[in-house]
Design a protein around this motif. Structure first.
Motif, mmCIF file in Angstrom:
data_model
loop_
_atom_site.group_PDB
_atom_site.id
_atom_site.type_symbol
_atom_site.label_atom_id
_atom_site.label_comp_id
_atom_site.label_asym_id
_atom_site.label_seq_id
_atom_site.Cartn_x
_atom_site.Cartn_y
_atom_site.Cartn_z
ATOM 1 N N ARG A 67 37.886 52.847 48.548
ATOM 2 C CA ARG A 67 36.573 52.604 49.138
ATOM 3 C C ARG A 67 35.694 51.814 48.169
ATOM 4 N N ARG A 68 35.105 50.742 48.676
ATOM 5 C CA ARG A 68 34.123 49.957 47.942
ATOM 6 C C ARG A 68 34.598 49.575 46.540
ATOM 7 N N GLY A 69 35.777 49.052 46.469
ATOM 8 C CA GLY A 69 36.311 48.582 45.201
ATOM 9 C C GLY A 69 36.941 49.647 44.336
ATOM 10 N N LEU A 70 36.884 50.915 44.751
ATOM 11 C CA LEU A 70 37.475 52.005 43.985
ATOM 12 C C LEU A 70 38.778 52.452 44.634
ATOM 13 N N GLN A 130 41.600 52.370 39.736
ATOM 14 C CA GLN A 130 41.190 50.978 39.549
ATOM 15 C C GLN A 130 39.836 50.787 40.222
ATOM 16 N N TYR A 131 38.873 50.228 39.479
ATOM 17 C CA TYR A 131 37.515 50.115 39.988
ATOM 18 C C TYR A 131 36.987 48.713 39.740
ATOM 19 N N ALA A 132 36.717 47.992 40.822
ATOM 20 C CA ALA A 132 36.097 46.663 40.735
ATOM 21 C C ALA A 132 34.589 46.854 40.643
ATOM 22 N N LEU A 159 41.209 37.876 45.729
ATOM 23 C CA LEU A 159 40.165 38.894 45.754
ATOM 24 C C LEU A 159 39.959 39.378 47.185
ATOM 25 N N VAL A 160 40.935 40.088 47.695
ATOM 26 C CA VAL A 160 40.875 40.603 49.058
ATOM 27 C C VAL A 160 41.117 42.105 49.014
#
Length: 607
Positions: free
Chosen positions: A429-432, A481-483, A14-15
């Protein structure tokens, strides 16, 4: 003495991908500054994907066409951007898995799935970086030498008499003259088969060691072996349902790295041997049997130098390929390759990289393959880029000389050549993460296997490889892909992903003519995924795919995996494939299975 104890793993994958360094054989570039479309499959992706093989994991990668013959990747062909399996280069830690007999063998990877740290998928021509076989793309498998002791064990069972076990161990040792890191892993998978004559046994053993002599010098070695035997009903022809094949692949390499201040130099040698026995009738070897032994011996020298003017990369490789075959004859060929490239940044936000790969082969003399990349960093999160590259593939021994009751040979084939162009946009940016790419590949002398139509079933006409004069592949690739990490402790939506790829090719063929590869390439590919978490320790991963290939019927697949305590000492998992019960064929004439299941356990021990 240090002992292994039960201890929870950390999800170290998770990096931010911006921190990942793409380690090509010469120049190293941070992922977020690459001026081409590269997909990274992380360790977490591998662990949570409903898959038992690398082939199955790759099938969820946008732009990658995996065509399996049966379950669990006993044999699978991999193509990128409409390219065939002969046009894709596989590597293990930068070591080429080229097989001069046939590209069907490039996925004979001796590394158990659990031992893979990540996979780097480079889409588009990579000849300038890796050499001649990286025609439409390259896939690099990256393993890791841990600093601490550890042991991971997995075992599973499922439908079709499926069963498997794997173990990955790390055992670093402190020596008087340096620290020696080493890993040893093995796996065994078997099944009675999902239809007539489709049973298989696959075993892998892989060892890797690394010795840090001092802060400048390091030695590394790899030794791998895979043994796979399988019923091959429908693999290559539907005229002989009792086909059978047994393949053994051995890989050994030794490398030395010097890294001091601005200079990096790596020298390495490797040997790959592939033994292949193929029978048209499994229990009647006297009817028709092929035996092939292929050896690849290579030396490589790569380096880079960093200065105020940027980073310069340079390298040279020599490779000897030979085969002893009951069908293809005894043949050999030699190659020499020279690499040169340079990358620099200018005007603060621009970077430019250009180079050339020059290849010498005595049949065709010198050939040169230039390439260039230009990127502009709009902001910390946005980037636009474009690139150009020339690529080249020499026909395999199979293309040139193979004959059996279903195939003719064609020793007059000439090499494939292509010119490729790409333009793309990245946002991270920011997981996106989002990427949009357009590519165009103009090919001369594309090699395709085809045969004339027939009213007789099965078709009695033989397959013959031919050069198609000119073909243009072009397409659009887009992925998101979005966290999210939305929800509470009881339920959390972790990640969503969606990609769509479209490929168009101006391929013309006579009515009814059948094609094995090029005319059955991807046209539409849509992949969606949802990862969620329940009560902290229960993870659910749902993957769905829509696949439509040229001249073939489309199909929709959904796969599911559930993990409990994946990061803990003892965990369990369950997987379901083809939940929608679709009827489909990916390669050859193999009818893929309906809905099927497997489940297993995992044990993690760390220092």
């Amino acid at each position: 003495m240090t002992t292994l104890i039960a201890k929870a793993n950390q999800d170290t994958t998770l990096v931010d991908l911006g921190e990942v360094i793409i380690k090509e054989n010469r120049i190293e570039i941070p992922f977020n500054k690459i001026s081409r479309n590269v997909s990274i499959i992380s360790r977490k992706d591998i662990e949570t994907t409903p898959a038992r093989s690398l082939q199955e994991v790759l099938s969820f990668t946008p732009g990658v066409d995996v065509r399996q013959r049966g379950v669990s990747g006993v044999q699978g062909d991999v193509g990128i951007r409409g390219g065939g399996f002969e046009q894709t280069l596989m590597l293990i830690n930068g070591i080429k898995m080229t097989d001069p007999q046939t590209g069907h063998h490039i996925m004979n990877i001796p590394v158990p799935l659990q031992a893979i740290q990540r996979v780097e998928v480079m889409k588009g021509p990579a000849s300038r970086i890796y050499g001649q076989n990286a025609y439409a793309g390259a896939i690099n498998i990256v393993t890791m030498l841990p600093e601490t002791r550890g042991l991971n064990i997995q075992a599973y069972g499922g439908d079709f008499g499926m069963k498997g076990i794997s173990a990955v161990s790390s055992l670093p040792v402190d020596l008087p003259f340096g620290k020696y890191k080493q890993t040893l892993s093995f796996s065994h998978d078997a099944s009675s088969g999902h239809w007539y004559n489709s049973d298989y046994k696959v075993s892998n053993v892989f060892y890797e060691g690394g010795l840090e002599l001092n802060d400048r010098n390091e030695l590394r070695t790899m030794i791998g072996y895979t043994d796979r035997s399988f019923g091959a009903n429908g693999f290559y022809t539907n005229s002989f349902p009792d086909q059978w094949e047994s393949i053994q692949t051995f890989l050994a390499s030794l490398s030395h790295t010097y890294n001091y201040e601005n200079l990096y130099i790596q020298s390495r040698a490797y040997w790959r041997r592939n033994t292949d026995e193929f029978r048209l009738r499994r229990n009647e070897p006297a009817f028709f049997t092929n035996n092939h032994v292929t050896d690849v011996l290579a030396l490589e020298f790569n380096g880079r130098y960093e200065s105020k003017l940027g980073t310069s990369g340079f390298g040279v490789e020599g490779r000897q390929e030979q085969i002893e075959s009951s069908n293809l004859g005894n043949r050999e060929r030699s190659f020499l390759g020279v690499f040169a490239e340079h990358r620099f940044e200018f005007w603060d936000d621009f970077d430019f990289r250009a180079g050339v790969y020059s290849n010498y082969y005595n049949e065709y003399g010198w050939k040169h393959f230039p390439g260039a990349e230009l990127g502009y960093q709009i902001s910390n999160s946005s980037r636009v880029y474009t690139n150009y590259g020339a690529s080249y593939r020499i026909p395999s021994f199979n293309d040139l000389y193979y004959e059996d009751p279903s195939n003719f040979s064609n020793p007059d084939l000439v090499p494939e050549e292509a010119q490729s162009f790409e333009v793309g946009y990245k946002f991270n940016r920011r997981g996106l993460r989002f990427e949009l790419v357009y590519f165009n590949r103009y090919t001369e002398n594309l090699i395709d296997w085809s045969r004339a139509p027939s009213d007789i079933v099965p078709n009695p006409n033989r397959w013959t490889p031919r050069n198609i004069s000119e073909v243009t592949f072009q397409g659009i690739e887009t992925g998101l892909q979005y966290a999210l990490n939305l929800g509470s402790e009881n339920f959390k939506l972790k990640e969503v992903s969606l990609s769509y790829n479209y490929i168009d090719a101006n391929l013309n063929q006579a009515a009814g003519v059948e094609s094995r590869t090029s005319l059955t390439a991807l046209r539409h590919q849509a992949i969606a995924g949802v990862q969620s978490e329940f009560f902290t320790n229960l993870e659910l991963n749902v993957k769905a795919r829509y696949i439509e290939r040229m001249s073939l019927d489309p199909y929709f697949l959904m796969d599911i995996r559930i993990d409990y305590n994946r990061l803990k000492t003892f965990g369990v998992f369950a997987e379901a494939s083809n939940v929608t019960n679709a009827e489909y064929v990916e390669a050859g004439f193999v009818q893929m299975p309906d809905r099927w299941f497997r489940a297993g356990i995992s044990i993690n021990l760390q220092q």
